[in-house]
Scaffold this motif. Structure first.
Motif, PDB file in Angstrom:
ATOM      1  N   TYR A 171       0.957  -0.819   0.337  1.00 27.82           N
ATOM      2  CA  TYR A 171       0.122  -0.235   0.320  1.00 27.82           C
ATOM      3  C   TYR A 171       0.635   1.820  -0.049  1.00 27.82           C
ATOM      4  N   VAL A 209       6.506   2.690   5.451  1.00 31.77           N
ATOM      5  CA  VAL A 209       7.020   1.744   6.090  1.00 31.77           C
ATOM      6  C   VAL A 209       8.920   2.149   6.351  1.00 31.77           C
ATOM      7  N   GLY A 234      12.755  -6.992  -0.526  1.00 28.85           N
ATOM      8  CA  GLY A 234      12.052  -6.409  -1.057  1.00 28.85           C
ATOM      9  C   GLY A 234      11.343  -4.848  -1.057  1.00 28.85           C
ATOM     10  N   GLU A 235      10.330  -4.069  -1.089  1.00 22.46           N
ATOM     11  CA  GLU A 235       9.273  -3.344  -1.182  1.00 22.46           C
ATOM     12  C   GLU A 235      10.554  -2.385  -0.746  1.00 22.46           C
ATOM     13  N   ILE A 236       9.994  -3.126   0.940  1.00 18.40           N
ATOM     14  CA  ILE A 236      10.232  -1.567   1.426  1.00 18.40           C
ATOM     15  C   ILE A 236      11.360  -1.906   2.368  1.00 18.40           C
ATOM     16  N   ASP A 262      18.954 -11.762   0.437  1.00 21.28           N
ATOM     17  CA  ASP A 262      17.334 -11.487   0.823  1.00 21.28           C
ATOM     18  C   ASP A 262      17.766 -13.101  -1.120  1.00 21.28           C
ATOM     19  N   HIS A 269      13.248  -6.689   7.152  1.00 23.56           N
ATOM     20  CA  HIS A 269      12.684  -6.475   6.459  1.00 23.56           C
ATOM     21  C   HIS A 269      11.708  -7.949   5.343  1.00 23.56           C
ATOM     22  N   PRO A 327       9.833 -11.206   5.646  1.00 25.96           N
ATOM     23  CA  PRO A 327       8.927 -11.777   6.243  1.00 25.96           C
ATOM     24  C   PRO A 327       8.531 -12.565   7.296  1.00 25.96           C
ATOM     25  N   GLU A 371      11.409 -20.588   8.623  1.00 29.48           N
ATOM     26  CA  GLU A 371      12.526 -19.814   8.786  1.00 29.48           C
ATOM     27  C   GLU A 371      13.223 -18.727   9.372  1.00 29.48           C
ATOM     28  N   THR A 372      11.942 -17.626   8.873  1.00 27.97           N
ATOM     29  CA  THR A 372      12.736 -16.329   9.803  1.00 27.97           C
ATOM     30  C   THR A 372      13.049 -16.070  11.260  1.00 27.97           C
ATOM     31  N   THR A 405      10.983  -3.340  12.337  1.00 23.28           N
ATOM     32  CA  THR A 405       9.495  -2.745  11.431  1.00 23.28           C
ATOM     33  C   THR A 405       9.180  -4.097  10.656  1.00 23.28           C
ATOM     34  N   SER A 406       8.907  -5.123  11.169  1.00 16.76           N
ATOM     35  CA  SER A 406       8.861  -5.820   9.937  1.00 16.76           C
ATOM     36  C   SER A 406       7.831  -6.989  10.942  1.00 16.76           C
ATOM     37  N   ARG A 407       8.126  -8.206  11.629  1.00 20.72           N
ATOM     38  CA  ARG A 407       7.233  -8.708  12.218  1.00 20.72           C
ATOM     39  C   ARG A 407       7.931  -9.091  13.776  1.00 20.72           C
ATOM     40  N   ASP A 422       8.995  -1.708  15.982  1.00 22.86           N
ATOM     41  CA  ASP A 422       8.179  -1.231  16.037  1.00 22.86           C
ATOM     42  C   ASP A 422       6.958  -2.838  16.276  1.00 22.86           C
ATOM     43  N   HIS A 469       3.324  -0.491  16.941  1.00 26.90           N
ATOM     44  CA  HIS A 469       3.320  -1.195  15.193  1.00 26.90           C
ATOM     45  C   HIS A 469       2.730   0.196  14.354  1.00 26.90           C
ATOM     46  N   PHE A 525       3.197   1.963   9.236  1.00 24.88           N
ATOM     47  CA  PHE A 525       1.839   1.836   8.299  1.00 24.88           C
ATOM     48  C   PHE A 525       1.248   3.046   7.999  1.00 24.88           C
TER      49      PHE A 525
HETATM   50  P1  NAD Z   1       7.882  -8.073   0.254  1.00 26.38           P
HETATM   51  O1  NAD Z   1       7.530  -9.179   0.723  1.00 26.38           O
HETATM   52  O2  NAD Z   1       7.740  -7.016  -0.607  1.00 26.38           O
HETATM   53  O3  NAD Z   1       9.520  -8.425   0.810  1.00 26.38           O
HETATM   54  C1  NAD Z   1      10.011  -8.872   1.569  1.00 26.38           C
HETATM   55  C2  NAD Z   1      11.233  -9.944   0.716  1.00 26.38           C
HETATM   56  O4  NAD Z   1      11.630 -10.662   2.343  1.00 26.38           O
HETATM   57  C3  NAD Z   1      10.892 -10.856  -0.314  1.00 26.38           C
HETATM   58  O5  NAD Z   1      12.231  -9.961  -1.180  1.00 26.38           O
HETATM   59  C4  NAD Z   1      11.715 -11.532  -0.316  1.00 26.38           C
HETATM   60  O6  NAD Z   1      12.617 -12.597  -0.776  1.00 26.38           O
HETATM   61  C5  NAD Z   1      12.602 -11.723   1.319  1.00 26.38           C
HETATM   62  N1  NAD Z   1      12.756 -12.538   2.091  1.00 26.38           N
HETATM   63  C6  NAD Z   1      12.210 -14.010   2.205  1.00 26.38           C
HETATM   64  N2  NAD Z   1      12.798 -14.941   3.032  1.00 26.38           N
HETATM   65  C7  NAD Z   1      13.633 -13.502   3.370  1.00 26.38           C
HETATM   66  C8  NAD Z   1      14.698 -14.673   4.441  1.00 26.38           C
HETATM   67  N3  NAD Z   1      14.780 -15.899   4.748  1.00 26.38           N
HETATM   68  N4  NAD Z   1      16.404 -14.107   4.633  1.00 26.38           N
HETATM   69  C9  NAD Z   1      16.343 -12.494   3.467  1.00 26.38           C
HETATM   70  N5  NAD Z   1      15.014 -11.891   3.149  1.00 26.38           N
HETATM   71  C10 NAD Z   1      13.760 -13.280   3.473  1.00 26.38           C
HETATM   72  O7  NAD Z   1       7.695  -7.694   1.280  1.00 26.38           O
HETATM   73  P2  NAD Z   1       6.937  -5.848   2.470  1.00 26.38           P
HETATM   74  O8  NAD Z   1       5.768  -5.286   1.499  1.00 26.38           O
HETATM   75  O9  NAD Z   1       8.619  -5.722   1.938  1.00 26.38           O
HETATM   76  O10 NAD Z   1       7.439  -6.502   3.873  1.00 26.38           O
HETATM   77  C11 NAD Z   1       8.642  -6.215   4.585  1.00 26.38           C
HETATM   78  C12 NAD Z   1       7.957  -7.283   5.914  1.00 26.38           C
HETATM   79  O11 NAD Z   1       7.242  -5.226   6.963  1.00 26.38           O
HETATM   80  C13 NAD Z   1       6.507  -7.765   5.623  1.00 26.38           C
HETATM   81  O12 NAD Z   1       7.179  -8.742   6.977  1.00 26.38           O
HETATM   82  C14 NAD Z   1       5.370  -6.945   6.653  1.00 26.38           C
HETATM   83  O13 NAD Z   1       4.764  -7.961   7.195  1.00 26.38           O
HETATM   84  C15 NAD Z   1       6.038  -6.074   7.425  1.00 26.38           C
HETATM   85  N6  NAD Z   1       5.076  -4.581   7.201  1.00 26.38           N
HETATM   86  C16 NAD Z   1       4.960  -4.431   8.593  1.00 26.38           C
HETATM   87  C17 NAD Z   1       4.615  -2.827   8.608  1.00 26.38           C
HETATM   88  C18 NAD Z   1       4.524  -2.130   9.665  1.00 26.38           C
HETATM   89  O14 NAD Z   1       3.303  -1.125   9.834  1.00 26.38           O
HETATM   90  N7  NAD Z   1       4.587  -2.284  10.815  1.00 26.38           N
HETATM   91  C19 NAD Z   1       3.537  -2.269   7.249  1.00 26.38           C
HETATM   92  C20 NAD Z   1       3.998  -3.027   6.355  1.00 26.38           C
HETATM   93  C21 NAD Z   1       4.536  -4.644   6.156  1.00 26.38           C
END
Ligand code: NAD
Length: 335
Positions: free
Chosen positions: A100, A105, A153-155, A175, A205, A207, A211-212, A233-235, A259, A296, A299
């Motif tokens: 979004y 983030v 990834g995106e963030i 990654d 960043h 998911p 594994e993670t 700021t991920s999980r 976060d 949290h 976003f």
């Molecule tokens: P995304 O799917 O675009 O990117 C995630 C990246 O992680 C991918 O490139 C993937 O290949 C990589 N990845 C997967 N497994 C991996 C590993 N074991 N080691 C290294 N890299 C690995 O996701 P995104 O949109 O960038 O979001 C990233 C995280 O941010 C997600 O966990 C999402 O839930 C979290 N998030 C948090 C908030 C917040 O408000 N705090 C808001 C949005 C998203």
């Protein structure tokens, strides 16, 4: 379509109501989050709309199915809280909002890092009491430090770019999928073990997956650079919080900005300022001068909330019309 919106905060109501002018869904807003006690409140709805800490385990999904719920629309990107196999068994469609506003983030991540490193949050509370002393506020430059980005990834890619091109950090990344434009600006992909050993700053960043889970644990913290700064700021469950507290007490970790927190469900997103908090781990974490926790909110920008509301309501409308759903989550076996 009639949709029960769980855990609806003021900003959810505001942005979903505004976006709904174009869709005309019958939105029922509930303060309560979704769990084994609250799923019956969805009776009469075809769909539900939920957020990161709502519980969608097999039991809740069985219950929702029995009530006739046919679609779960996640108003977030992460979906580790959903038993997708259970949803598939019941033919319940699950959609999410994959991207979004990665900028929301990523910008917050850099903001947290700067606030922590330069002690901006502590300076703010001092000045409010007319305490202008600078003792204890010595920070560190970002320029020249080694930042490790786990997940580009995106963030993560935006954070890597900001730290590399904006601040002049040396940036390591891990990654399974490389991002060539990042490599072109000097970001270096390395194995995760190397990143966690060599970085001065680690920003998470990726998911949350089996594994993670607890990617940052006691052995990782033992081998990390002394004075490591960690930003998450991920999980929350990417970090073993008890091991993190031990490393903070041992003065091995330099600073932590979070976060997200692994036991945040039931705590974050609500005002508990008049409550006794039972979670001793979070309470201990909050006592460290070099730990900065937010609830949290990475976003939470107007742009992101508008995009979340629009995509969520659009998925519900497409489902109602029987159209393909671009953001439907596949069942694990089909993934
Ligand atoms: P995304 O799917 O675009 O990117 C995630 C990246 O992680 C991918 O490139 C993937 O290949 C990589 N990845 C997967 N497994 C991996 C590993 N074991 N080691 C290294 N890299 C690995 O996701 P995104 O949109 O960038 O979001 C990233 C995280 O941010 C997600 O966990 C999402 O839930 C979290 N998030 C948090 C908030 C917040 O408000 N705090 C808001 C949005 C998203």
């Amino acid at each position: 379509m009639r949709v029960t919106v769980y855990g609806a905060r003021s900003y959810d109501r505001q942005f979903l109501t505004a976006a709904n002018a174009a869709y005309g869904h019958d939105l029922i807003f509930l303060d309560a989050g979704l769990d084994a006690q609250t799923f019956p409140l969805a009776a009469g709805s075809d769909g539900i709309c939920v957020f990161v800490n709502d519980c969608l385990d097999a039991g809740v999904i069985d219950g929702l199915s029995a009530l006739g719920v046919r679609i779960v629309a996640l108003r977030c990107a992460g979906y580790n809280n959903v038993d997708l196999a259970a949803a598939a068994r019941h033919g319940i469609v699950v959609t999410r909002v994959p991207a979004y506003s990665p900028h929301a983030v990523a910008e917050f991540t850099v903001g947290l890092l700067l606030a922590l490193d330069r002690k901006i949050h502590r300076a703010w509370s001092r000045v409010r009491e007319n305490n202008y002393a600078l003792d204890g506020l010595v920070g560190r430059n970002l320029h020249g430090r080694v930042a490790g980005i786990v997940g580009t990834g995106e963030i993560g890619a935006l954070v890597a770019r900001a730290l590399r091109a904006g601040f002049g950090c040396e940036v390591l990344a891990s990654d399974p999928v490389r991002d060539p434009p990042l490599e072109a600006i000097g970001v270096r992909y390395v194995p995760i073990d190397t990143l966690l050993r060599e970085a001065d700053i680690v920003s998470l960043h990726c998911p949350l997956t089996p594994e993670t889970y607890h990617l940052i644990d006691a052995p990782v913290l033992a081998q990390a650079r002394p004075g490591l700064t960690i930003v998450n700021t991920s999980r929350g469950a990417l970090i073993d919080t008890s091991a993190l507290i031990d490393a903070l007490k041992a003065r091995r970790v330099g600073g932590v900005a979070l976060d997200v927190y692994e036991q945040e469900a039931g705590i974050f997103f609500g005002d508990l300022s008049n409550e006794i908090i039972d979670d001793d781990v979070l309470q201990r974490l909050l006592t460290f001068p070099n730990v900065l926790v937010t609830g949290h909110q990475a976003f939470l920008t107007e742009e992101a909330l508008s995009a979340i509301a629009g995509t969520t309501l659009d998925s519900l409308a497409r489902f109602e019309r029987g159209e393909p759903l671009p953001y439907q989550l596949a069942a694990p076996s089909a993934a």
